[in-house]
Design an enzyme around this catalytic site. Sequence first.
Site, PDB file in Angstrom:
ATOM      1  N   HIS A 294     -66.470   5.949 -16.136  1.00  0.00           N
ATOM      2  CA  HIS A 294     -66.291   5.876 -14.695  1.00  0.00           C
ATOM      3  C   HIS A 294     -67.061   6.749 -13.653  1.00  0.00           C
ATOM      4  O   HIS A 294     -67.700   6.449 -12.763  1.00  0.00           O
ATOM      5  CB  HIS A 294     -64.855   5.666 -14.621  1.00  0.00           C
ATOM      6  CG  HIS A 294     -64.417   5.372 -13.171  1.00  0.00           C
ATOM      7  ND1 HIS A 294     -64.015   4.086 -12.790  1.00  0.00           N
ATOM      8  CD2 HIS A 294     -64.427   6.061 -12.009  1.00  0.00           C
ATOM      9  CE1 HIS A 294     -63.678   4.123 -11.328  1.00  0.00           C
ATOM     10  NE2 HIS A 294     -63.945   5.455 -10.703  1.00  0.00           N
ATOM     11  N   GLU A 295     -66.654   7.962 -13.799  1.00  0.00           N
ATOM     12  CA  GLU A 295     -67.258   9.150 -12.949  1.00  0.00           C
ATOM     13  C   GLU A 295     -68.732   9.011 -13.215  1.00  0.00           C
ATOM     14  O   GLU A 295     -69.575   9.338 -12.140  1.00  0.00           O
ATOM     15  CB  GLU A 295     -66.455  10.417 -13.169  1.00  0.00           C
ATOM     16  CG  GLU A 295     -65.068  10.547 -12.792  1.00  0.00           C
ATOM     17  CD  GLU A 295     -64.717   9.798 -11.436  1.00  0.00           C
ATOM     18  OE1 GLU A 295     -65.337   9.894 -10.593  1.00  0.00           O
ATOM     19  OE2 GLU A 295     -63.504   9.347 -11.312  1.00  0.00           O
TER      20      GLU A 295
ATOM     21  N   HIS B 124     -70.387   6.425 -11.259  1.00  0.00           N
ATOM     22  CA  HIS B 124     -70.573   6.697  -9.738  1.00  0.00           C
ATOM     23  C   HIS B 124     -71.746   7.887  -9.760  1.00  0.00           C
ATOM     24  O   HIS B 124     -72.437   7.715  -8.645  1.00  0.00           O
ATOM     25  CB  HIS B 124     -69.212   7.806  -9.155  1.00  0.00           C
ATOM     26  CG  HIS B 124     -67.986   6.624  -9.187  1.00  0.00           C
ATOM     27  ND1 HIS B 124     -68.083   5.679  -7.975  1.00  0.00           N
ATOM     28  CD2 HIS B 124     -66.943   6.962  -9.260  1.00  0.00           C
ATOM     29  CE1 HIS B 124     -67.114   5.153  -7.760  1.00  0.00           C
ATOM     30  NE2 HIS B 124     -66.315   6.020  -8.548  1.00  0.00           N
TER      31      HIS B 124
ATOM     32  N   HIS C 171     -74.958   6.123  -9.880  1.00  0.00           N
ATOM     33  CA  HIS C 171     -75.134   5.309  -8.272  1.00  0.00           C
ATOM     34  C   HIS C 171     -75.804   6.718  -7.077  1.00  0.00           C
ATOM     35  O   HIS C 171     -76.509   6.467  -6.604  1.00  0.00           O
ATOM     36  CB  HIS C 171     -73.790   4.871  -7.749  1.00  0.00           C
ATOM     37  CG  HIS C 171     -73.919   3.929  -6.478  1.00  0.00           C
ATOM     38  ND1 HIS C 171     -72.910   3.550  -5.971  1.00  0.00           N
ATOM     39  CD2 HIS C 171     -75.009   3.363  -6.045  1.00  0.00           C
ATOM     40  CE1 HIS C 171     -73.074   2.678  -5.118  1.00  0.00           C
ATOM     41  NE2 HIS C 171     -74.362   2.584  -5.295  1.00  0.00           N
TER      42      HIS C 171
HETATM   43 ZN   LIG Z   1     -64.110   5.599  -8.820  1.00  0.00          ZN
END
Ligand SMILES: [Zn+2]
Length: 692
Positions: A484-485, A488, A491
Amino acid sequence: MKTKLILIMTLIATASMANPLLSKYKTPYGTIPFNQIDIKHYFPAFEEAMKINKKEVDVIINNKQKPTFQNTIVALEKAGSLLNQVASPFYNLLGSETNDELQKIAEQISPLMSEHSNAIRLNDKLFARVKAVYDMRDKLKLSVEEARLLQKTYDGFADNGANLSDADKEIYRELSKEMSMLTLQFGQNVLKETNKWTLLVKDKNLLAGLPQDVLDMLALNAKNAGKEGWLLNLKATTYGPFMQYAENRDLRRELYLAYNTRSMNGGEYDNREIIKKIVNNRLKVANLLGHKSYADQVLVHRMAENKDNVYKLLNDLLAAYKPYAEKDYAEVQAYADSKGAYFKVQPWDWSFYSDKLKEEKYAVNDELLKPYFELENVKKGVFGLATKLYGLQFVKNEKIQVYHPEVDVYEVKDKDGKLLSILYTDFHPRDGKRPGAWMSEFKGQWIEKGKDSRPHITIVMNFTRPTETKPALLTFDELTTFLHEFGHALHGMLTECTYESLSGTSVYRDFVELPSQIMENWASEKEFLDGFAVHYQTGEKIPVELINKIKASENFNAAYGCLRQLSFGYLDMNWHTLESEFTGDVILKEKEAMNLTQILPVVNETGMSPAFSHIFAGGYAAGYYSYKWAEVLDADAYSVFAENGIFDSKTATSFMENILKKGGTEHPMTLYKRFRGQEPTIKALLKRNGIL
Ligand SMILES: [Zn+2]
């Protein structure tokens, strides 16, 4: 004359030499020189950088030339870079490596910083220039990205009341001031009510079913309070395990009622009147700014755009999941009956029976999986996924300075070897690190005079530490969190934008979780796990049955869980779509709003709103739906990978080009449709949850 100049130059030189935060970093890639920065440097650096920022803004305001996109909007965008340079290590360390001294500085700095940014945001002369550019926007032939920067800059002022008459500005300021007091008080009341309630149990038999570590914790609670026995309270660490394990139904009910009647018992911490004030206050602000309701005001800056779209999402999911949620309930009821329950399963029974049923059905526990998720292997797996999808290469650089010896730094390069980003990783808990996991940046990305200034990204976790005999072995949740991290981070690292305030993760809040949540999908893919998930002692690959169990257990009670999230989404919208003053009964109104999503029996004396800090004390007002919105998006986007192959490079390239590189330079729906070919639908999420 000459001497004076030299003197000034020397002064500046010593000032910046003495304070590394204020000079250009002479380090590899301009990374932060942590070894040279001392805590005592921060406060004077903040003061100096704010002064310089103010001067930069003054130059814009006092410019004799007519306002243009360049001399006003871009100039404002570029102002404050030194302040960013100072603030970035400071606020990052406040989360990942803090101490009393740093926190004291934060307390001194935050009022100064908000005063500073208010002085800019509420500056009439500055707004007049911004508005002048905004008003001629149709004639400026701006690119899409420039137009978005202009809009964002303008909104930053207008949303804070810059367009109001002087009299209305005064009202706006009063309302804002009142608002920050109300939300603060709301949160404090919840906290105080949570902390107020305790129950001392002296008979251990009443605690049957609780695991030893929970019993130990309760005994310690009692000891710390100077009592003997086991002390129950309403904190998450006690409440959750107690509801899950305690066999004594009366005690479960007592705890449940205490928890779900917080801040609605009359008395000094009651939040019901505060809720009325908050929603009415928000409505007034929205009306002042020209919106019918607070939700209308908020949703202008969201991918969802308006409340019809939010309600469509909630209603569509409700229709699809409700029958399955009822089945979930019936299954738990049947299970409870089989265990000798001669009653209807109530909210205080739900966790107790459903968790046992889950254990019986799937029996995947962390201990079985952990040996396959050794941190070093997982890193290879996760980085390797980025190599497969986007061609990224990760090269460790030990010359780059770090804020703690446990932090690693990588140069992240694209498939042609060009540097894309610096990546810091910080995996284990420490005193001084706040709990949870997050991605952040030490430096943003922008393009200036054709030169692309690349970002410095960090991911911070609190994963299980290695011991003397065992390496760091992650749970499945930790693996998912890492992905998940890291999503990010991608991105942030792949971004290719001109303006820093539009780049990377600077996107609408209901869009920002797409790049992160989509990565979680790989966690239960055999093809992905086979690449790295081997037993740390035997080298054996993770067995396929375990993977299947993980997948199946992920959908356990998914429909019930969805309805619960929807009920919060409806409740939030209910409070923030009001178009006239609310004077009724808070709990009655809440029960109406949650009626359709109710699966468990209604307990009339309880309420959710008086302790719903997310929307009354946090930033989720008119935004709770975004949890589900993001899930729909990530499932829909991942379905393209699932269809074309989970490592398909064409799909990955399209995701990178259309989403990951673009930041907030275009409306998220435009970006999404370019990747997907159409707007998202809920179909893929239904399929993932086994509902069709
Ligand atoms: Zn998040």
